[in-house]
Write an enzyme that holds these catalytic residues in place. Sequence first.
Site, PDB file in Angstrom:
ATOM      1  N   GLU A  32       0.830  -1.218   0.000  1.00 18.75           N
ATOM      2  CA  GLU A  32       0.000   0.000   0.000  1.00 18.75           C
ATOM      3  C   GLU A  32       0.857   1.257   0.000  1.00 18.75           C
ATOM      4  O   GLU A  32       0.613   2.185  -0.776  1.00 18.75           O
ATOM      5  CB  GLU A  32      -0.912   0.004   1.224  1.00 18.75           C
ATOM      6  CG  GLU A  32      -1.702   1.300   1.336  1.00 18.75           C
ATOM      7  CD  GLU A  32      -2.702   1.321   2.466  1.00 18.75           C
ATOM      8  OE1 GLU A  32      -2.743   0.367   3.270  1.00 18.75           O
ATOM      9  OE2 GLU A  32      -3.459   2.293   2.538  1.00 18.75           O
ATOM     10  N   ASP A  58      -0.872  -5.042   2.912  1.00 20.96           N
ATOM     11  CA  ASP A  58      -1.385  -3.866   3.617  1.00 20.96           C
ATOM     12  C   ASP A  58      -0.766  -3.887   5.003  1.00 20.96           C
ATOM     13  O   ASP A  58      -1.163  -4.698   5.841  1.00 20.96           O
ATOM     14  CB  ASP A  58      -2.921  -3.915   3.701  1.00 20.96           C
ATOM     15  CG  ASP A  58      -3.494  -2.605   4.221  1.00 20.96           C
ATOM     16  OD1 ASP A  58      -4.689  -2.349   3.996  1.00 20.96           O
ATOM     17  OD2 ASP A  58      -2.746  -1.845   4.879  1.00 20.96           O
ATOM     18  N   ILE A  93      -0.725  -1.848   7.661  1.00 21.65           N
ATOM     19  CA  ILE A  93      -1.729  -1.615   8.710  1.00 21.65           C
ATOM     20  C   ILE A  93      -3.060  -1.393   8.007  1.00 21.65           C
ATOM     21  O   ILE A  93      -3.217  -0.406   7.270  1.00 21.65           O
ATOM     22  CB  ILE A  93      -1.438  -0.380   9.593  1.00 21.65           C
ATOM     23  CG1 ILE A  93      -0.078  -0.464  10.278  1.00 21.65           C
ATOM     24  CG2 ILE A  93      -2.556  -0.204  10.634  1.00 21.65           C
ATOM     25  CD1 ILE A  93       0.254   0.735  11.168  1.00 21.65           C
ATOM     26  N   ASP A  94      -4.001  -2.327   8.215  1.00 21.93           N
ATOM     27  CA  ASP A  94      -5.340  -2.086   7.671  1.00 21.93           C
ATOM     28  C   ASP A  94      -6.208  -1.586   8.829  1.00 21.93           C
ATOM     29  O   ASP A  94      -6.381  -2.284   9.826  1.00 21.93           O
ATOM     30  CB  ASP A  94      -5.930  -3.354   7.066  1.00 21.93           C
ATOM     31  CG  ASP A  94      -7.252  -3.023   6.413  1.00 21.93           C
ATOM     32  OD1 ASP A  94      -7.278  -2.132   5.537  1.00 21.93           O
ATOM     33  OD2 ASP A  94      -8.270  -3.624   6.811  1.00 21.93           O
ATOM     34  N   THR A 101      -5.799   2.130   9.463  1.00 17.35           N
ATOM     35  CA  THR A 101      -4.872   3.161   9.953  1.00 17.35           C
ATOM     36  C   THR A 101      -5.608   4.273  10.697  1.00 17.35           C
ATOM     37  O   THR A 101      -5.111   4.788  11.709  1.00 17.35           O
ATOM     38  CB  THR A 101      -4.056   3.759   8.786  1.00 17.35           C
ATOM     39  OG1 THR A 101      -3.277   2.716   8.195  1.00 17.35           O
ATOM     40  CG2 THR A 101      -3.141   4.871   9.243  1.00 17.35           C
ATOM     41  N   ASP A 136      -6.240  -4.553   0.309  1.00 13.43           N
ATOM     42  CA  ASP A 136      -7.327  -4.881   1.252  1.00 13.43           C
ATOM     43  C   ASP A 136      -7.995  -6.193   0.868  1.00 13.43           C
ATOM     44  O   ASP A 136      -8.529  -6.912   1.707  1.00 13.43           O
ATOM     45  CB  ASP A 136      -8.391  -3.771   1.231  1.00 13.43           C
ATOM     46  CG  ASP A 136      -7.882  -2.442   1.757  1.00 13.43           C
ATOM     47  OD1 ASP A 136      -8.038  -1.425   1.047  1.00 13.43           O
ATOM     48  OD2 ASP A 136      -7.310  -2.427   2.867  1.00 13.43           O
TER      49      ASP A 136
HETATM   50  O1  LIG Z   1      -5.882   2.674   4.631  1.00 18.27           O
HETATM   51  P1  LIG Z   1      -6.123   1.404   5.359  1.00 18.27           P
HETATM   52  O2  LIG Z   1      -5.082   0.349   5.033  1.00 18.27           O
HETATM   53  O3  LIG Z   1      -6.380   1.594   6.780  1.00 18.27           O
HETATM   54  O4  LIG Z   1      -7.430   0.750   4.668  1.00 18.27           O
HETATM   55  C1  LIG Z   1      -8.734   1.277   4.818  1.00 18.27           C
HETATM   56  C2  LIG Z   1      -9.023   2.201   3.671  1.00 18.27           C
HETATM   57  O5  LIG Z   1      -8.097   3.261   3.703  1.00 18.27           O
HETATM   58  C3  LIG Z   1     -10.437   2.747   3.787  1.00 18.27           C
HETATM   59  O6  LIG Z   1     -10.708   3.563   2.650  1.00 18.27           O
HETATM   60  C4  LIG Z   1     -11.421   1.640   3.800  1.00 18.27           C
HETATM   61  O7  LIG Z   1     -12.657   2.176   3.991  1.00 18.27           O
HETATM   62  C5  LIG Z   1     -11.122   0.630   4.837  1.00 18.27           C
HETATM   63  O8  LIG Z   1     -11.352   1.155   6.116  1.00 18.27           O
HETATM   64  C6  LIG Z   1      -9.710   0.130   4.737  1.00 18.27           C
HETATM   65  O9  LIG Z   1      -9.476  -0.776   5.745  1.00 18.27           O
HETATM   66 MG   LIG Z   2      -3.175   0.222   5.185  1.00 13.40          MG
HETATM   67 MG   LIG Z   3      -6.341  -1.134   4.033  1.00 10.04          MG
END
Ligand SMILES: O=P(O)(O)O[C@H]1[C@H](O)[C@@H](O)[C@H](O)[C@H](O)[C@@H]1O
Ligand SMILES: [Mg+2]
Ligand SMILES: [Mg+2]
Length: 315
Positions: free
Chosen positions: A108, A128, A130-131, A133, A258
Amino acid sequence: MTYWAEREERAMKSSEGAGRSALSADRDGEKAELNIVPAGDPWKECMETAVQLALRAGQVIKKALTEEKRVSTKTSVVDLVTETDHLVEELIISALREKFPSHKFIGEESTSAGSKCVLSDSPTWIIDPIDGTCNFVHRFPTVAVSIGFAVNQELEFGVIYHCTNGNMYTGRKGHGAFCNQERLHVTQETGIRNAFILTEIGPKRDPATLKLFLGNMEKMLQFQAHGIRVIGSSTLALCHIASGAADAYYQYGLHCWDLAAATVIIREAGGVVIDTTGGPLDLMSCRVIAAGTMELAQSIAQMLQTIDYGRDDEN
Ligand SMILES: O=P(O)(O)O[C@H]1[C@H](O)[C@@H](O)[C@H](O)[C@H](O)[C@@H]1O
Ligand SMILES: [Mg+2]
Ligand SMILES: [Mg+2]
Protein backbone atom coordinates in the site's frame (compact mmCIF):
# COMPACT_ATOMS: atom_id res chain seq x y z
CA MET A 1 -4.11 -15.75 25.70
CA THR A 2 -4.79 -17.00 22.15
CA TYR A 3 -2.68 -19.69 20.53
CA TRP A 4 -1.01 -17.13 18.27
CA ALA A 5 -0.43 -14.62 21.05
CA GLU A 6 1.43 -17.35 22.98
CA ARG A 7 3.47 -18.13 19.86
CA GLU A 8 4.11 -14.44 19.35
CA GLU A 9 5.41 -14.14 22.89
CA ARG A 10 7.71 -17.17 22.39
CA ALA A 11 8.91 -15.74 19.06
CA MET A 12 9.62 -12.42 20.77
CA LYS A 13 11.63 -14.14 23.54
CA SER A 14 13.65 -16.07 20.94
CA SER A 15 14.68 -12.98 19.03
CA GLU A 16 16.30 -9.74 20.21
CA GLY A 17 13.42 -7.41 19.47
CA ALA A 18 10.66 -6.44 17.15
CA GLY A 19 13.15 -5.02 14.68
CA ARG A 20 14.57 -8.40 13.71
CA SER A 21 12.78 -10.13 10.88
CA ALA A 22 10.61 -13.08 11.70
CA LEU A 23 13.02 -15.12 9.66
CA SER A 24 15.71 -14.83 12.37
CA ALA A 25 13.12 -15.97 14.88
CA ASP A 26 12.74 -19.02 12.65
CA ARG A 27 16.49 -19.53 12.66
CA ASP A 28 16.45 -19.36 16.49
CA GLY A 29 14.52 -22.58 16.47
CA GLU A 30 11.14 -20.90 16.69
CA LYS A 31 10.18 -23.07 13.75
CA ALA A 32 6.51 -22.60 13.11
CA GLU A 33 4.75 -25.81 14.05
CA LEU A 34 2.01 -24.64 11.73
CA ASN A 35 -0.75 -27.07 10.95
CA ILE A 36 -2.43 -24.55 8.65
CA VAL A 37 -0.11 -25.20 5.73
CA PRO A 38 -0.80 -28.57 4.11
CA ALA A 39 2.14 -30.90 3.49
CA GLY A 40 3.44 -30.94 -0.11
CA ASP A 41 2.17 -27.43 -0.68
CA PRO A 42 4.43 -25.73 -3.27
CA TRP A 43 4.01 -22.41 -1.47
CA LYS A 44 4.33 -23.89 2.05
CA GLU A 45 7.49 -22.02 2.93
CA CYS A 46 6.01 -18.75 1.62
CA MET A 47 2.86 -19.12 3.71
CA GLU A 48 4.79 -20.03 6.84
CA THR A 49 7.00 -16.99 6.32
CA ALA A 50 3.91 -14.80 5.87
CA VAL A 51 2.46 -16.02 9.18
CA GLN A 52 5.75 -15.37 11.00
CA LEU A 53 6.04 -11.89 9.51
CA ALA A 54 2.40 -11.06 10.34
CA LEU A 55 3.09 -12.05 13.96
CA ARG A 56 6.22 -9.90 14.02
CA ALA A 57 4.42 -6.94 12.39
CA GLY A 58 1.55 -7.37 14.83
CA GLN A 59 3.93 -6.90 17.76
CA VAL A 60 5.22 -3.63 16.28
CA ILE A 61 1.69 -2.32 15.57
CA LYS A 62 0.28 -3.35 18.95
CA LYS A 63 3.16 -1.61 20.76
CA ALA A 64 2.77 1.57 18.66
CA LEU A 65 -1.03 1.71 19.04
CA THR A 66 -0.90 3.65 22.33
CA GLU A 67 2.20 5.70 21.51
CA GLU A 68 2.47 9.18 20.00
CA LYS A 69 2.28 9.08 16.19
CA ARG A 70 3.36 11.26 13.29
CA VAL A 71 0.28 11.32 11.02
CA SER A 72 0.09 12.50 7.41
CA THR A 73 -2.60 12.29 4.72
CA LYS A 74 -2.70 10.68 1.28
CA THR A 75 -5.67 10.92 -1.15
CA SER A 76 -7.87 12.90 1.26
CA VAL A 77 -7.85 14.46 4.72
CA VAL A 78 -9.26 11.22 6.15
CA ASP A 79 -6.90 8.90 4.24
CA LEU A 80 -4.22 8.71 6.94
CA VAL A 81 -0.74 7.19 7.11
CA THR A 82 1.81 7.02 9.93
CA GLU A 83 5.48 6.19 10.29
CA THR A 84 4.42 2.74 11.57
CA ASP A 85 2.65 1.97 8.26
CA HIS A 86 5.94 2.67 6.47
CA LEU A 87 8.09 0.85 9.06
CA VAL A 88 5.94 -2.30 8.97
CA GLU A 89 5.73 -2.40 5.17
CA GLU A 90 9.54 -2.04 4.98
CA LEU A 91 10.01 -4.76 7.64
CA ILE A 92 7.78 -7.20 5.72
CA ILE A 93 9.05 -6.49 2.19
CA SER A 94 12.76 -6.43 3.13
CA ALA A 95 12.43 -9.78 4.92
CA LEU A 96 10.57 -11.30 1.96
CA ARG A 97 12.99 -9.86 -0.60
CA GLU A 98 15.90 -11.40 1.34
CA LYS A 99 14.28 -14.83 1.30
CA PHE A 100 12.58 -14.70 -2.13
CA PRO A 101 14.68 -12.31 -4.29
CA SER A 102 12.88 -13.19 -7.55
CA HIS A 103 9.42 -12.38 -6.20
CA LYS A 104 7.46 -9.17 -6.88
CA PHE A 105 5.79 -6.90 -4.31
CA ILE A 106 2.71 -4.67 -4.18
CA GLY A 107 2.51 -2.66 -0.96
CA GLU A 108 0.00 0.00 0.00
CA GLU A 109 2.60 2.56 1.02
CA SER A 110 5.07 1.75 -1.82
CA THR A 111 2.20 2.25 -4.28
CA SER A 112 1.27 5.50 -2.55
CA ALA A 113 4.90 6.59 -2.97
CA GLY A 114 4.71 5.97 -6.73
CA SER A 115 5.53 2.27 -7.31
CA LYS A 116 3.54 0.65 -10.11
CA CYS A 117 0.63 -1.48 -8.93
CA VAL A 118 0.79 -4.24 -11.53
CA LEU A 119 -0.01 -7.93 -11.01
CA SER A 120 2.20 -10.00 -13.37
CA ASP A 121 2.50 -13.79 -13.59
CA SER A 122 5.47 -13.69 -11.17
CA PRO A 123 4.97 -14.79 -7.56
CA THR A 124 3.67 -11.54 -6.06
CA TRP A 125 3.12 -10.45 -2.44
CA ILE A 126 0.22 -8.01 -1.92
CA ILE A 127 0.60 -6.25 1.41
CA ASP A 128 -1.39 -3.87 3.62
CA PRO A 129 0.96 -3.13 6.52
CA ILE A 130 -1.73 -1.62 8.71
CA ASP A 131 -5.34 -2.09 7.67
CA GLY A 132 -7.39 0.33 9.75
CA THR A 133 -4.87 3.16 9.95
CA CYS A 134 -7.56 5.67 10.95
CA ASN A 135 -8.48 3.31 13.82
CA PHE A 136 -4.76 3.01 14.66
CA VAL A 137 -4.32 6.82 14.78
CA HIS A 138 -7.26 7.08 17.21
CA ARG A 139 -6.04 4.09 19.30
CA PHE A 140 -9.20 2.17 18.32
CA PRO A 141 -8.02 -1.45 18.60
CA THR A 142 -9.43 -2.82 15.32
CA VAL A 143 -6.25 -3.04 13.28
CA ALA A 144 -4.74 -5.78 11.14
CA VAL A 145 -1.83 -6.62 8.90
CA SER A 146 -2.75 -8.32 5.62
CA ILE A 147 -0.42 -10.38 3.43
CA GLY A 148 -1.77 -11.92 0.21
CA PHE A 149 0.16 -13.99 -2.34
CA ALA A 150 -0.56 -14.61 -6.03
CA VAL A 151 1.12 -16.66 -8.76
CA ASN A 152 0.16 -16.42 -12.46
CA GLN A 153 -2.33 -13.78 -11.29
CA GLU A 154 -4.15 -16.42 -9.20
CA LEU A 155 -4.52 -15.79 -5.49
CA GLU A 156 -2.78 -18.69 -3.69
CA PHE A 157 -3.00 -17.81 0.01
CA GLY A 158 -3.90 -15.05 2.43
CA VAL A 159 -2.84 -14.19 5.98
CA ILE A 160 -4.59 -11.52 8.07
CA TYR A 161 -3.51 -10.93 11.66
CA HIS A 162 -5.70 -8.99 14.10
CA CYS A 163 -2.94 -7.20 16.00
CA THR A 164 -4.79 -6.63 19.28
CA ASN A 165 -6.86 -9.77 19.85
CA GLY A 166 -4.35 -12.23 18.38
CA ASN A 167 -6.69 -13.78 15.81
CA MET A 168 -4.69 -15.15 12.86
CA TYR A 169 -6.88 -15.66 9.80
CA THR A 170 -5.39 -17.83 7.07
CA GLY A 171 -6.59 -19.35 3.82
CA ARG A 172 -4.76 -21.51 1.25
CA LYS A 173 -6.36 -22.20 -2.13
CA GLY A 174 -7.90 -25.67 -2.02
CA HIS A 175 -7.07 -26.24 1.64
CA GLY A 176 -9.63 -24.32 3.68
CA ALA A 177 -9.61 -21.22 5.87
CA PHE A 178 -8.85 -20.94 9.57
CA CYS A 179 -8.90 -18.54 12.47
CA ASN A 180 -6.09 -19.75 14.72
CA GLN A 181 -6.85 -23.49 14.79
CA GLU A 182 -10.56 -23.23 14.01
CA ARG A 183 -11.92 -23.96 10.52
CA LEU A 184 -13.99 -21.09 9.08
CA HIS A 185 -17.42 -21.35 7.43
CA VAL A 186 -19.61 -18.60 5.99
CA THR A 187 -23.34 -18.24 6.67
CA GLN A 188 -26.06 -19.47 4.30
CA GLU A 189 -28.17 -16.31 4.38
CA THR A 190 -29.66 -15.68 0.89
CA GLY A 191 -31.65 -12.46 1.28
CA ILE A 192 -30.99 -8.88 2.33
CA ARG A 193 -34.01 -9.04 4.65
CA ASN A 194 -32.59 -10.34 7.99
CA ALA A 195 -28.99 -10.13 6.72
CA PHE A 196 -26.21 -8.64 8.87
CA ILE A 197 -24.16 -6.50 6.48
CA LEU A 198 -20.74 -4.81 6.83
CA THR A 199 -19.36 -1.99 4.72
CA GLU A 200 -16.68 0.72 4.81
CA ILE A 201 -16.89 4.42 3.92
CA GLY A 202 -13.81 4.80 1.73
CA PRO A 203 -11.65 7.93 1.61
CA LYS A 204 -13.84 10.27 -0.50
CA ARG A 205 -16.01 12.68 1.49
CA ASP A 206 -17.38 15.04 -1.22
CA PRO A 207 -21.18 15.60 -1.06
CA ALA A 208 -21.93 13.48 -4.16
CA THR A 209 -19.96 10.49 -2.80
CA LEU A 210 -21.53 10.80 0.65
CA LYS A 211 -25.00 10.92 -0.95
CA LEU A 212 -24.28 7.68 -2.86
CA PHE A 213 -22.70 5.98 0.18
CA LEU A 214 -25.61 6.84 2.47
CA GLY A 215 -28.11 6.04 -0.29
CA ASN A 216 -26.69 2.51 -0.56
CA MET A 217 -26.94 2.04 3.20
CA GLU A 218 -30.51 3.39 3.17
CA LYS A 219 -31.55 0.83 0.55
CA MET A 220 -30.20 -2.06 2.63
CA LEU A 221 -32.15 -0.78 5.65
CA GLN A 222 -35.32 -0.26 3.57
CA PHE A 223 -35.03 -3.94 2.62
CA GLN A 224 -34.95 -4.65 6.38
CA ALA A 225 -31.39 -5.84 6.74
CA HIS A 226 -30.99 -6.68 10.43
CA GLY A 227 -27.97 -4.41 10.73
CA ILE A 228 -25.18 -2.54 8.98
CA ARG A 229 -21.79 -2.02 10.62
CA VAL A 230 -18.67 -0.04 9.69
CA ILE A 231 -15.65 -1.19 11.74
CA GLY A 232 -12.85 0.76 9.99
CA SER A 233 -10.87 -2.20 8.70
CA SER A 234 -11.97 -3.79 5.45
CA THR A 235 -9.74 -6.85 5.88
CA LEU A 236 -11.13 -7.64 9.34
CA ALA A 237 -14.67 -6.99 8.11
CA LEU A 238 -14.03 -9.47 5.29
CA CYS A 239 -12.68 -11.96 7.85
CA HIS A 240 -16.01 -11.64 9.69
CA ILE A 241 -17.74 -12.81 6.50
CA ALA A 242 -15.40 -15.83 6.36
CA SER A 243 -16.05 -16.68 10.01
CA GLY A 244 -19.84 -16.38 9.69
CA ALA A 245 -19.98 -13.39 12.04
CA ALA A 246 -21.69 -11.39 9.27
CA ASP A 247 -23.52 -12.34 6.08
CA ALA A 248 -22.20 -9.88 3.47
CA TYR A 249 -19.78 -7.03 2.82
CA TYR A 250 -19.75 -4.40 0.09
CA GLN A 251 -17.45 -1.45 -0.52
CA TYR A 252 -16.30 1.15 -3.01
CA GLY A 253 -12.89 2.69 -2.25
CA LEU A 254 -10.78 -0.20 -0.99
CA HIS A 255 -7.70 -1.56 -2.79
CA CYS A 256 -6.06 -4.79 -3.98
CA TRP A 257 -4.03 -4.94 -0.74
CA ASP A 258 -7.33 -4.88 1.25
CA LEU A 259 -8.78 -7.61 -0.96
CA ALA A 260 -6.02 -10.09 -1.82
CA ALA A 261 -5.64 -12.08 1.41
CA ALA A 262 -9.29 -11.77 2.43
CA THR A 263 -10.55 -13.07 -0.93
CA VAL A 264 -8.72 -16.39 -0.49
CA ILE A 265 -9.90 -16.69 3.12
CA ILE A 266 -13.57 -16.06 2.22
CA ARG A 267 -13.54 -18.39 -0.79
CA GLU A 268 -11.89 -21.14 1.25
CA ALA A 269 -14.59 -20.64 3.91
CA GLY A 270 -17.21 -21.36 1.20
CA GLY A 271 -18.13 -17.77 0.41
CA VAL A 272 -18.17 -15.68 -2.77
CA VAL A 273 -16.20 -12.53 -3.65
CA ILE A 274 -17.47 -10.69 -6.75
CA ASP A 275 -17.60 -7.33 -8.47
CA THR A 276 -20.25 -4.81 -7.37
CA THR A 277 -21.91 -5.27 -10.80
CA GLY A 278 -22.47 -8.95 -9.98
CA GLY A 279 -19.70 -10.08 -12.34
CA PRO A 280 -16.37 -11.69 -11.43
CA LEU A 281 -14.05 -9.94 -8.99
CA ASP A 282 -11.55 -7.51 -10.52
CA LEU A 283 -8.82 -7.22 -7.88
CA MET A 284 -7.72 -3.78 -9.13
CA SER A 285 -11.19 -2.22 -9.44
CA CYS A 286 -11.38 -0.69 -5.90
CA ARG A 287 -14.78 -2.29 -5.30
CA VAL A 288 -16.20 -5.55 -4.01
CA ILE A 289 -19.14 -7.59 -2.74
CA ALA A 290 -18.42 -10.59 -0.51
CA ALA A 291 -21.07 -12.90 0.96
CA GLY A 292 -21.77 -16.37 2.25
CA THR A 293 -24.02 -17.09 -0.72
CA MET A 294 -24.10 -15.98 -4.36
CA GLU A 295 -27.83 -15.24 -3.99
CA LEU A 296 -27.19 -12.64 -1.32
CA ALA A 297 -24.23 -11.17 -3.23
CA GLN A 298 -26.33 -10.78 -6.39
CA SER A 299 -29.24 -9.22 -4.47
CA ILE A 300 -26.84 -6.59 -3.13
CA ALA A 301 -25.32 -6.04 -6.59
CA GLN A 302 -28.77 -5.25 -8.01
CA MET A 303 -29.30 -2.67 -5.28
CA LEU A 304 -26.05 -0.70 -5.28
CA GLN A 305 -25.38 2.67 -6.88
CA THR A 306 -21.76 2.73 -8.13
CA ILE A 307 -19.21 5.08 -6.58
CA ASP A 308 -16.20 5.61 -8.86
CA TYR A 309 -12.80 5.29 -7.16
CA GLY A 310 -10.78 4.53 -10.31
CA ARG A 311 -8.39 1.55 -10.40
CA ASP A 312 -5.25 0.54 -8.52
CA ASP A 313 -3.43 -0.21 -11.81
CA GLU A 314 -4.38 2.95 -13.71
CA ASN A 315 -1.56 5.25 -12.68
O1 LIG B 1 -5.88 2.67 4.63
P1 LIG B 1 -6.12 1.40 5.36
O2 LIG B 1 -5.08 0.35 5.03
O3 LIG B 1 -6.38 1.59 6.78
O4 LIG B 1 -7.43 0.75 4.67
C1 LIG B 1 -8.73 1.28 4.82
C2 LIG B 1 -9.02 2.20 3.67
O5 LIG B 1 -8.10 3.26 3.70
C3 LIG B 1 -10.44 2.75 3.79
O6 LIG B 1 -10.71 3.56 2.65
C4 LIG B 1 -11.42 1.64 3.80
O7 LIG B 1 -12.66 2.18 3.99
C5 LIG B 1 -11.12 0.63 4.84
O8 LIG B 1 -11.35 1.15 6.12
C6 LIG B 1 -9.71 0.13 4.74
O9 LIG B 1 -9.48 -0.78 5.75
MG1 LIG C 1 -3.18 0.22 5.18
MG1 LIG D 1 -6.34 -1.13 4.03
